[in-house]
Scaffold this motif. Structure first.
Motif, PDB file in Angstrom:
ATOM      1  N   PHE A 100       0.833  -1.193   0.000  1.00  0.00           N
ATOM      2  CA  PHE A 100       0.000   0.000   0.000  1.00  0.00           C
ATOM      3  C   PHE A 100       0.871   1.248   0.000  1.00  0.00           C
ATOM      4  O   PHE A 100       1.929   1.292   0.625  1.00  0.00           O
ATOM      5  CB  PHE A 100      -0.951   0.000   1.205  1.00  0.00           C
ATOM      6  N   SER A 101       0.426   2.272  -0.701  1.00  0.00           N
ATOM      7  CA  SER A 101       1.160   3.524  -0.842  1.00  0.00           C
ATOM      8  C   SER A 101       1.082   4.354   0.440  1.00  0.00           C
ATOM      9  O   SER A 101       0.047   4.377   1.107  1.00  0.00           O
ATOM     10  CB  SER A 101       0.558   4.325  -2.000  1.00  0.00           C
ATOM     11  N   ASN A 102       2.149   5.069   0.732  1.00  0.00           N
ATOM     12  CA  ASN A 102       2.141   5.967   1.894  1.00  0.00           C
ATOM     13  C   ASN A 102       1.130   7.093   1.708  1.00  0.00           C
ATOM     14  O   ASN A 102       0.712   7.715   2.673  1.00  0.00           O
ATOM     15  CB  ASN A 102       3.530   6.522   2.175  1.00  0.00           C
ATOM     16  N   ASN A 103       0.706   7.341   0.474  1.00  0.00           N
ATOM     17  CA  ASN A 103      -0.307   8.377   0.219  1.00  0.00           C
ATOM     18  C   ASN A 103      -1.728   7.878   0.454  1.00  0.00           C
ATOM     19  O   ASN A 103      -2.663   8.672   0.408  1.00  0.00           O
ATOM     20  CB  ASN A 103      -0.178   8.899  -1.214  1.00  0.00           C
ATOM     21  N   ASP A 104      -1.896   6.571   0.651  1.00  0.00           N
ATOM     22  CA  ASP A 104      -3.227   6.002   0.863  1.00  0.00           C
ATOM     23  C   ASP A 104      -3.496   5.641   2.317  1.00  0.00           C
ATOM     24  O   ASP A 104      -4.597   5.220   2.652  1.00  0.00           O
ATOM     25  CB  ASP A 104      -3.424   4.762  -0.009  1.00  0.00           C
ATOM     26  N   ILE A 105      -2.516   5.788   3.170  1.00  0.00           N
ATOM     27  CA  ILE A 105      -2.664   5.409   4.580  1.00  0.00           C
ATOM     28  C   ILE A 105      -2.678   6.667   5.428  1.00  0.00           C
ATOM     29  O   ILE A 105      -1.809   7.529   5.292  1.00  0.00           O
ATOM     30  CB  ILE A 105      -1.504   4.503   5.030  1.00  0.00           C
ATOM     31  N   SER A 106      -3.663   6.757   6.318  1.00  0.00           N
ATOM     32  CA  SER A 106      -3.759   7.883   7.246  1.00  0.00           C
ATOM     33  C   SER A 106      -3.791   7.373   8.675  1.00  0.00           C
ATOM     34  O   SER A 106      -4.355   6.317   8.952  1.00  0.00           O
ATOM     35  CB  SER A 106      -5.046   8.684   7.015  1.00  0.00           C
ATOM     36  N   VAL A 107      -3.204   8.144   9.576  1.00  0.00           N
ATOM     37  CA  VAL A 107      -3.230   7.842  11.004  1.00  0.00           C
ATOM     38  C   VAL A 107      -3.542   9.134  11.745  1.00  0.00           C
ATOM     39  O   VAL A 107      -2.996  10.184  11.423  1.00  0.00           O
ATOM     40  CB  VAL A 107      -1.873   7.278  11.486  1.00  0.00           C
ATOM     41  N   LEU A 108      -4.428   9.039  12.742  1.00  0.00           N
ATOM     42  CA  LEU A 108      -4.751  10.177  13.597  1.00  0.00           C
ATOM     43  C   LEU A 108      -4.758   9.692  15.032  1.00  0.00           C
ATOM     44  O   LEU A 108      -5.455   8.739  15.366  1.00  0.00           O
ATOM     45  CB  LEU A 108      -6.120  10.757  13.233  1.00  0.00           C
ATOM     46  N   LEU A 109      -3.943  10.326  15.879  1.00  0.00           N
ATOM     47  CA  LEU A 109      -3.905   9.957  17.286  1.00  0.00           C
ATOM     48  C   LEU A 109      -3.670  11.173  18.152  1.00  0.00           C
ATOM     49  O   LEU A 109      -3.070  12.144  17.700  1.00  0.00           O
ATOM     50  CB  LEU A 109      -2.863   8.870  17.549  1.00  0.00           C
ATOM     51  N   PRO A 110      -4.156  11.123  19.390  1.00  0.00           N
ATOM     52  CA  PRO A 110      -3.937  12.263  20.280  1.00  0.00           C
ATOM     53  C   PRO A 110      -2.459  12.407  20.606  1.00  0.00           C
ATOM     54  O   PRO A 110      -1.760  11.417  20.756  1.00  0.00           O
ATOM     55  CB  PRO A 110      -4.727  11.919  21.545  1.00  0.00           C
ATOM     56  N   LEU A 117      -6.873   6.314  15.089  1.00  0.00           N
ATOM     57  CA  LEU A 117      -7.665   5.978  13.908  1.00  0.00           C
ATOM     58  C   LEU A 117      -6.705   5.726  12.755  1.00  0.00           C
ATOM     59  O   LEU A 117      -5.794   6.520  12.516  1.00  0.00           O
ATOM     60  CB  LEU A 117      -8.596   7.143  13.546  1.00  0.00           C
ATOM     61  N   ILE A 118      -6.913   4.609  12.057  1.00  0.00           N
ATOM     62  CA  ILE A 118      -6.138   4.322  10.848  1.00  0.00           C
ATOM     63  C   ILE A 118      -7.128   4.196   9.701  1.00  0.00           C
ATOM     64  O   ILE A 118      -8.172   3.567   9.841  1.00  0.00           O
ATOM     65  CB  ILE A 118      -5.316   3.020  10.976  1.00  0.00           C
ATOM     66  N   SER A 119      -6.798   4.802   8.581  1.00  0.00           N
ATOM     67  CA  SER A 119      -7.639   4.754   7.386  1.00  0.00           C
ATOM     68  C   SER A 119      -6.759   4.382   6.196  1.00  0.00           C
ATOM     69  O   SER A 119      -5.638   4.868   6.077  1.00  0.00           O
ATOM     70  CB  SER A 119      -8.256   6.135   7.147  1.00  0.00           C
ATOM     71  N   VAL A 120      -7.291   3.501   5.343  1.00  0.00           N
ATOM     72  CA  VAL A 120      -6.569   3.122   4.134  1.00  0.00           C
ATOM     73  C   VAL A 120      -7.517   3.257   2.952  1.00  0.00           C
ATOM     74  O   VAL A 120      -8.597   2.667   2.940  1.00  0.00           O
ATOM     75  CB  VAL A 120      -6.044   1.673   4.204  1.00  0.00           C
ATOM     76  N   HIS A 121      -7.122   4.049   1.953  1.00  0.00           N
ATOM     77  CA  HIS A 121      -7.918   4.206   0.738  1.00  0.00           C
ATOM     78  C   HIS A 121      -7.547   3.092  -0.226  1.00  0.00           C
ATOM     79  O   HIS A 121      -6.367   2.827  -0.452  1.00  0.00           O
ATOM     80  CB  HIS A 121      -7.679   5.583   0.111  1.00  0.00           C
TER      81      HIS A 121
END
Length: 185
Positions: free
Chosen positions: A27-37, A137-141
């Motif tokens: 998976f591309s680094n442009n398709d993976i998102s991470v959000l954490l406090p 939160l982790i999101s993958v497009h």
């Protein structure tokens, strides 16, 4: 058509393992998102900083060296302050979306910003509460059903929680144990 698969993790170690597995799966680094406090930040709220450090060292001291290095591989890593919620570490497309929207958050909170990213409102509110509670939160497009399945397998293998995906008529939903649950409307 791109669709996203989301999950919640309880620890930074889970974040690191999942992102590493996603990277290894192609998976591309442009398709993976991470959000954490950003729990250890003592920076003043109200500013945004884009580091995009290749090794994640600027963020590494905040969330742990290993996780900082893993997040450093993702596009657009940085910290941002969400009014009324505090500082967060974000990486990937979510960083640009949240930062660019001024986190749309003054009015809609984090849930409003997540809805703007395509997450259904009921899911966004649950994710907001989990993130405020210290989870990530982790999101993958993804573009294909096979890719979505691969992401879901990785999330399940690493015991991620609240796994769901956008854009499906009957999105899959998993319990904390990773078992599929029927969706009731």
């Amino acid at each position: 058509m791109k669709k996203a698969v989301f999950c919640i993790t309880q620890t930074n170690d889970q974040v690191e393992r999942i992102v590493s597995e996603l990277k290894a799966a192609g998976f591309s680094n442009n398709d993976i998102s991470v959000l954490l406090p950003d729990k250890t930040s003592e920076r003043e709220a109200g500013h945004e900083k884009h580091t995009k450090s290749p090794e994640g060292t600027a963020i590494g001291g905040t969330i742990g060296i290993g996780t900082g290095a893993v997040l450093g591989w993702l596009a657009g890593i940085g910290t941002l302050a969400i009014p009324g919620l505090g500082p967060f570490v974000a990486a990937g497309p979510i960083m640009a979306a949240l930062g660019g929207a001024g986190v749309g958050a003054a009015a809609g909170g984090l849930a409003g910003a997540l809805v703007g990213l395509g997450i259904p409102e009921y899911e966004a509110k649950r994710y907001e509460s989990r993130i405020q509670g210290g989870n990530a939160l982790i999101s993958v497009h993804t573009e294909t059903p096979e890719a979505r399945s691969k992401v879901e397998d990785i999330f399940e293998r690493e015991n991620a929680e609240d796994i769901s995906s956008t854009g499906e008529a009957q999105p899959k939903r998993y319990s904390s144990s990773g078992r599929s649950e029927p969706r009731h409307y």
